[in-house]
Write an enzyme that holds these catalytic residues in place. Structure first.
Site, short mmCIF file in Angstrom:
data_model
loop_
_atom_site.label_atom_id
_atom_site.label_comp_id
_atom_site.label_asym_id
_atom_site.label_seq_id
_atom_site.Cartn_x
_atom_site.Cartn_y
_atom_site.Cartn_z
N SER A 141 0.86 -1.19 0.00
CA SER A 141 0.00 0.00 0.00
C SER A 141 0.89 1.23 0.00
O SER A 141 2.00 1.20 0.54
CB SER A 141 -0.89 0.01 1.25
N TYR A 154 -2.02 -0.35 10.41
CA TYR A 154 -2.11 -0.85 9.03
C TYR A 154 -0.92 -0.36 8.22
O TYR A 154 -0.28 -1.14 7.50
CB TYR A 154 -3.41 -0.38 8.39
N LYS A 158 2.16 -2.50 6.32
CA LYS A 158 2.47 -2.42 4.89
C LYS A 158 3.89 -1.92 4.65
O LYS A 158 4.53 -2.32 3.67
CB LYS A 158 1.45 -1.52 4.18
#
Length: 250
Positions: A141, A154, A158
């Site tokens: 991401s 998150y 990533k």
């Protein structure tokens, strides 16, 4: 279906919808035989049936080591090979400031977003790719390159996946290539909270004028998995319409 991936077999995790499903379609369109996974065997098979010939479904949660091993063994037994692995399964249960997260949400995020790619890559390499060659594509991401409020865990996961991609590329070359895509804001259920009420604003701030569609990422996965990327490994292909560039406002 004939194409540049004719005769190859691909496995895509977390592919009952969104980017994974689009990646499976793109690989299928290029001639690969594709197996897709989902936590629910029913959803995996329904998604596979929706894509039609050349795609089958297998129920396997990304972090379930027994199910993952069974899936990889099934692919090799059924098709005689495993050329492409797309580690697409992802999750984001840890919404809010980092210091407000508990260990359970942190562990779930890291297990799915980081451990699962290690697990599935290890299985694929030991079952086929290590001896015969192959390509691994991870779904990272653009969050791995930046910081933002409320999605910190998150983004950390990533960022780690980006580094893991490079580490695996170093360790597994020259037999296996390992690369990743880094999507921007894409019209998926996982990213719904980011775009559902803000699509117009995000599109206006994106140099290419819109948020992403799953198919944009599916095409990128197919490129990295194919021979056009045969001298590319350890790289992260940002597919974000220019979102990392910003909107140029002072």
């Amino acid at each position: 279906m004939s194409g540049p991936l004719e005769g190859r077999v691909a496995l895509v995790t977390g592919a009952s919808r969104g980017i994974g499903l689009a990646a499976a379609a793109a690989l299928r369109d290029r001639g690969a035989q594709v197996v897709i996974t989902s936590r629910s065997e029913e959803r995996a098979k329904e998604a596979a049936e929706g894509l039609g010939d050349g795609v089958t479904g297998f129920g396997a949660h990304a972090t379930d080591e027994v199910a993952a091993r069974a899936c990889v063994e099934h692919v090799v037994a059924a098709y005689g090979r495993l050329d492409i692995l797309v580690n697409n399964a992802g999750t984001n249960p840890a919404h809010g400031p980092v210091i407000d997260q508990d260990h359970g949400r942190f562990a779930k995020t890291m297990d799915v977003n980081l451990w699962a790619p290690i697990l599935w890559t290890s299985l694929a390499v030991k079952a086929w790719m290590g001896e015969h060659g192959g390509a691994v594509v991870n779904t990272a991401s653009i969050g791995g390159y930046s910081v933002a409020r409320d999605v910190g865990i998150y983004h950390v996961s990533k960022a780690a996946l980006i580094h893991l991609t490079k580490q695996l590329a170093l360790e597994l070359g020259p037999t296996v290539r390992v690369n990743a895509i880094a999507p921007g804001v894409v019209r998926t259920r996982l990213a719904e909270a980011l775009w559902q009420e803000n699509e117009t604003r995000i599109a206006a701030a994106t140099p290419l004028g819109r948020i992403g569609e799953p198919e944009d990422l599916g095409e990128a996965v197919a490129f990295l998995a194919g021979d056009g990327a045969r001298w590319i490994t350890g790289e992260i292909l940002v597919v974000d319409g220019g979102q990392l560039l910003g909107d140029g406002a002072l």
